[in-house]
Design a protein around this motif. Structure first.
Motif, mmCIF file in Angstrom:
data_model
loop_
_atom_site.group_PDB
_atom_site.id
_atom_site.type_symbol
_atom_site.label_atom_id
_atom_site.label_comp_id
_atom_site.label_asym_id
_atom_site.label_seq_id
_atom_site.Cartn_x
_atom_site.Cartn_y
_atom_site.Cartn_z
ATOM 1 N N LEU A 1 0.821 -1.213 0.000
ATOM 2 C CA LEU A 1 0.000 0.000 0.000
ATOM 3 C C LEU A 1 0.854 1.262 0.000
ATOM 4 O O LEU A 1 0.542 2.238 -0.687
ATOM 5 C CB LEU A 1 -0.948 -0.008 1.195
ATOM 6 N N VAL A 2 1.945 1.271 0.747
ATOM 7 C CA VAL A 2 2.848 2.424 0.760
ATOM 8 C C VAL A 2 3.497 2.596 -0.610
ATOM 9 O O VAL A 2 3.601 3.714 -1.136
ATOM 10 C CB VAL A 2 3.912 2.262 1.876
ATOM 11 N N VAL A 3 3.933 1.500 -1.223
ATOM 12 C CA VAL A 3 4.548 1.582 -2.551
ATOM 13 C C VAL A 3 3.534 2.093 -3.573
ATOM 14 O O VAL A 3 3.854 2.949 -4.409
ATOM 15 C CB VAL A 3 5.132 0.213 -2.967
ATOM 16 N N ILE A 4 2.308 1.620 -3.526
ATOM 17 C CA ILE A 4 1.258 2.086 -4.452
ATOM 18 C C ILE A 4 0.980 3.567 -4.231
ATOM 19 O O ILE A 4 0.819 4.335 -5.196
ATOM 20 C CB ILE A 4 -0.017 1.233 -4.307
ATOM 21 N N ALA A 5 0.929 3.996 -2.978
ATOM 22 C CA ALA A 5 0.687 5.420 -2.687
ATOM 23 C C ALA A 5 1.824 6.287 -3.233
ATOM 24 O O ALA A 5 1.578 7.362 -3.803
ATOM 25 C CB ALA A 5 0.525 5.627 -1.182
ATOM 26 N N LEU A 6 3.061 5.851 -3.081
ATOM 27 C CA LEU A 6 4.199 6.603 -3.620
ATOM 28 C C LEU A 6 4.161 6.659 -5.145
ATOM 29 O O LEU A 6 4.426 7.702 -5.741
ATOM 30 C CB LEU A 6 5.511 5.993 -3.141
ATOM 31 N N LEU A 7 3.847 5.554 -5.768
ATOM 32 C CA LEU A 7 3.742 5.541 -7.230
ATOM 33 C C LEU A 7 2.608 6.438 -7.717
ATOM 34 O O LEU A 7 2.764 7.169 -8.706
ATOM 35 C CB LEU A 7 3.544 4.113 -7.737
ATOM 36 N N ALA A 8 1.465 6.391 -7.045
ATOM 37 C CA ALA A 8 0.331 7.237 -7.431
ATOM 38 C C ALA A 8 0.681 8.715 -7.262
ATOM 39 O O ALA A 8 0.324 9.553 -8.102
ATOM 40 C CB ALA A 8 -0.898 6.873 -6.615
ATOM 41 N N GLY A 9 1.384 9.052 -6.201
ATOM 42 C CA GLY A 9 1.812 10.440 -6.001
ATOM 43 C C GLY A 9 2.763 10.896 -7.082
ATOM 44 O O GLY A 9 2.667 12.021 -7.590
ATOM 45 N N GLY A 10 3.698 10.028 -7.447
ATOM 46 C CA GLY A 10 4.638 10.370 -8.516
ATOM 47 C C GLY A 10 3.958 10.550 -9.853
ATOM 48 O O GLY A 10 4.255 11.487 -10.593
ATOM 49 N N VAL A 11 3.034 9.657 -10.161
ATOM 50 C CA VAL A 11 2.287 9.764 -11.422
ATOM 51 C C VAL A 11 1.443 11.035 -11.424
ATOM 52 O O VAL A 11 1.364 11.746 -12.433
ATOM 53 C CB VAL A 11 1.426 8.503 -11.654
ATOM 54 N N GLY A 12 0.811 11.345 -10.307
ATOM 55 C CA GLY A 12 0.012 12.573 -10.202
ATOM 56 C C GLY A 12 0.858 13.815 -10.419
ATOM 57 O O GLY A 12 0.447 14.754 -11.114
ATOM 58 N N TYR A 13 2.049 13.830 -9.839
ATOM 59 C CA TYR A 13 2.960 14.964 -10.030
ATOM 60 C C TYR A 13 3.362 15.097 -11.497
ATOM 61 O O TYR A 13 3.363 16.200 -12.056
ATOM 62 C CB TYR A 13 4.199 14.783 -9.154
ATOM 63 N N LEU A 14 3.717 13.981 -12.119
ATOM 64 C CA LEU A 14 4.117 14.024 -13.529
ATOM 65 C C LEU A 14 2.975 14.481 -14.427
ATOM 66 O O LEU A 14 3.190 15.233 -15.388
ATOM 67 C CB LEU A 14 4.639 12.660 -13.973
ATOM 68 N N LEU A 15 1.752 14.041 -14.150
ATOM 69 C CA LEU A 15 0.602 14.482 -14.943
ATOM 70 C C LEU A 15 0.355 15.976 -14.771
ATOM 71 O O LEU A 15 0.035 16.674 -15.734
ATOM 72 C CB LEU A 15 -0.643 13.677 -14.568
ATOM 73 N N THR A 16 0.502 16.469 -13.549
ATOM 74 C CA THR A 16 0.316 17.903 -13.297
ATOM 75 C C THR A 16 1.355 18.718 -14.054
ATOM 76 O O THR A 16 1.023 19.733 -14.687
ATOM 77 C CB THR A 16 0.416 18.193 -11.784
ATOM 78 N N GLN A 17 2.606 18.283 -14.013
ATOM 79 C CA GLN A 17 3.657 18.978 -14.749
ATOM 80 C C GLN A 17 3.416 18.901 -16.252
ATOM 81 O O GLN A 17 3.626 19.875 -16.970
ATOM 82 C CB GLN A 17 5.026 18.377 -14.411
ATOM 83 N N GLY A 18 2.972 17.759 -16.725
ATOM 84 C CA GLY A 18 2.688 17.598 -18.154
ATOM 85 C C GLY A 18 1.563 18.506 -18.614
ATOM 86 O O GLY A 18 1.640 19.095 -19.695
ATOM 87 N N MET A 19 0.531 18.647 -17.806
ATOM 88 C CA MET A 19 -0.588 19.530 -18.171
ATOM 89 C C MET A 19 -0.135 20.990 -18.178
ATOM 90 O O MET A 19 -0.555 21.768 -19.045
ATOM 91 C CB MET A 19 -1.755 19.333 -17.210
ATOM 92 N N ALA A 20 0.713 21.376 -17.226
ATOM 93 C CA ALA A 20 1.223 22.750 -17.201
ATOM 94 C C ALA A 20 2.074 23.033 -18.436
ATOM 95 O O ALA A 20 1.965 24.107 -19.040
ATOM 96 C CB ALA A 20 2.029 22.981 -15.930
ATOM 97 N N GLU A 21 2.901 22.079 -18.830
ATOM 98 C CA GLU A 21 3.713 22.263 -20.032
ATOM 99 C C GLU A 21 2.857 22.301 -21.291
ATOM 100 O O GLU A 21 3.128 23.069 -22.211
ATOM 101 C CB GLU A 21 4.758 21.152 -20.147
ATOM 102 N N LEU A 22 1.822 21.490 -21.333
ATOM 103 C CA LEU A 22 0.915 21.493 -22.483
ATOM 104 C C LEU A 22 0.232 22.849 -22.618
ATOM 105 O O LEU A 22 0.147 23.406 -23.712
ATOM 106 C CB LEU A 22 -0.125 20.384 -22.343
ATOM 107 N N LYS A 23 -0.218 23.402 -21.500
ATOM 108 C CA LYS A 23 -0.877 24.717 -21.539
ATOM 109 C C LYS A 23 0.111 25.792 -21.992
ATOM 110 O O LYS A 23 -0.231 26.653 -22.794
ATOM 111 C CB LYS A 23 -1.439 25.058 -20.167
ATOM 112 N N ALA A 24 1.339 25.730 -21.487
ATOM 113 C CA ALA A 24 2.359 26.699 -21.899
ATOM 114 C C ALA A 24 2.668 26.565 -23.385
ATOM 115 O O ALA A 24 2.850 27.568 -24.082
ATOM 116 C CB ALA A 24 3.626 26.514 -21.064
#
Length: 142
Positions: free
Chosen positions: A17-40
């Protein structure tokens, strides 16, 4: 029978569960950064297309002046083939000298261009000419 040492029963589930939570957090961060770059990137593309619309309008002005040295510009905003709009205003400064003012719009971006054109009239056709010099610059939009 397997002997359980130090109460290791149920240790794997919290670890997974801890590993899944860390992976989900990392994926969420990468998606947020990707959306910001797409908008830019979309904003940068709109900015560049606004400049391209203005340059196209300057080319239209040059072509129209070569076909008719009495061309005075567009009446209002005209649609450009790339999706923007432009307007051209030409002012006669002298017999062979013209000032060009161009406004271009694309999306939320607005640009202004101005230029100076020197025209040499053709001898055989009085309404046609050859552009000998064309100096233009991009200005900040108001």
């Amino acid at each position: 029978m397997k002997k359980i040492i130090n109460n290791e029963k149920g240790f794997i589930l919290p670890l997974v569960l801890v590993v899944i939570a860390l992976l989900a957090g990392g994926v969420g961060y990468l998606l947020t950064q990707g959306m910001a770059e797409l908008k830019a990137n979309v904003l940068n593309q709109d900015y560049e297309l606004c400049i391209l619309t203005g340059k196209n309008a300057l080319a239209v002005a040059r072509s129209e002046l070569e076909n008719d040295i009495n061309y005075r510009g567009t009446s209002g905003m005209q649609a450009d083939e790339n999706g923007g709009n432009y307007s051209i205003v030409i002012t006669v400064a002298a017999e062979n000298y013209r000032f060009v003012d161009v406004k271009s719009n694309y999306g939320d971006f607005h640009k202004k261009f101005n230029g100076e054109i020197e025209i040499i009239p053709k001898n055989d056709e009085t309404s046609k000419g050859i552009v000998s010099t064309f100096k233009w610059k991009m200005l900040e939009a108001e």
